[in-house]
Scaffold this active site. Sequence first.
Site, mmCIF file in Angstrom:
data_model
loop_
_atom_site.group_PDB
_atom_site.id
_atom_site.type_symbol
_atom_site.label_atom_id
_atom_site.label_comp_id
_atom_site.label_asym_id
_atom_site.label_seq_id
_atom_site.Cartn_x
_atom_site.Cartn_y
_atom_site.Cartn_z
ATOM 1 N N LYS A 1 -1.211 -7.428 8.078
ATOM 2 C CA LYS A 1 -2.153 -6.425 7.548
ATOM 3 C C LYS A 1 -2.784 -5.586 8.659
ATOM 4 O O LYS A 1 -3.194 -4.460 8.424
ATOM 5 C CB LYS A 1 -3.240 -7.104 6.699
ATOM 6 C CG LYS A 1 -2.714 -7.603 5.368
ATOM 7 C CD LYS A 1 -3.824 -8.218 4.537
ATOM 8 C CE LYS A 1 -3.313 -8.670 3.175
ATOM 9 N NZ LYS A 1 -4.384 -9.142 2.307
ATOM 10 N N ASP B 1 -7.305 -4.181 -1.268
ATOM 11 C CA ASP B 1 -8.040 -5.456 -1.418
ATOM 12 C C ASP B 1 -9.533 -5.156 -1.559
ATOM 13 O O ASP B 1 -10.212 -5.720 -2.420
ATOM 14 C CB ASP B 1 -7.857 -6.349 -0.182
ATOM 15 C CG ASP B 1 -6.526 -7.076 -0.168
ATOM 16 O OD1 ASP B 1 -5.937 -7.251 -1.252
ATOM 17 O OD2 ASP B 1 -6.078 -7.461 0.922
#
Length: 276
Positions: free
Chosen positions: A70, A106
């Site tokens: 990420k 997210d």
Amino acid sequence: MTDTNTRLTGLFGNPVAHSVSPAMHNSVFQALGMNYIYLAFQVAEKELAAAVSGIRGMGLAGVNVTLPYKTAVLPLLDKLEPQAERIGAINTIVNDNGCLTGYNTDAAGFMTALRGSGYRCEGQKAVVLGAGGAARALVFALIRTGTEVAIINRTFRKAEALAEETGAAAFEMHDNGYRKALEGASLVVNATSIGMSPGETASPLPPGLLRPGLTVFDTVYRPRQTRLMSEARASGCAVIGGLEMLLEQGVLSFELWTGRAAPREVMRQSAEAALE
Ligand code: NAP
């Protein structure tokens, strides 16, 4: 059915075998009769740059990115959405004619799930348990709404570093730290991996600290009902499970790739079935 016009989306990570994202996205593509497919790609670290080039080279619509890439993927992209840039991590790449933009759904997915439960952040105090990748996204998202945030983490220097960067406060993960952090708080978010299968007998919060009036959000979604969620419910807290965040980040990624609204119920049912 795939053909020569099928648009490809997917997931880059390592491991990816247990991801529910292929089930969630493919069920929606099918339900909407869209000629798209979502595949899981287990990408070795030394092949990450080649895999990202492959998004451009093969004209993928975009991908999700999961652990451990990420942050590592950021220098390989052309642009970052401003909130993703602040967070310093992404989980979604959109390919616009070879220009790759990174997004953090997210953070946005967490906020959508939180607001969807009826909880209002404005003027409130939140305690975030954890200081890893997920906690980082949530702390940035909460601070942005003006919420006061207290971070508790096993490795205290990581809590301190994140607190310093965001304007939150940091506390040690022991009785006194929990107590101080929880003073005046109306929200507790578990963004550690404590309680996640196969460690489902564990909880990140001593049950004596749970009380009515508190909202407890556990980002862990495997198992669907964690020990923290059960204890919070038994103590009269409002409870939100990690499936809600998983679902909302998926809805947002889907919309970024396709420009269409994802039917939540179809996505929810396939996620639930995949988690069974
Ligand atoms: P990560 O970067 O590896 O961070 C893990 C965090 O958990 C760290 O704060 C770590 O503390 C803490 N931790 C791990 N084991 C612990 C233990 N035994 N005792 C105390 N603390 C412990 O992982 P992540 O990506 O942030 O993921 C964290 C959680 O978020 C996972 O449960 C994941 O399932 C969940 N998540 C959910 C969604 C969703 O859509 N629902 C999305 C993303 C992540 P240290 O710093 O001390 O190591």
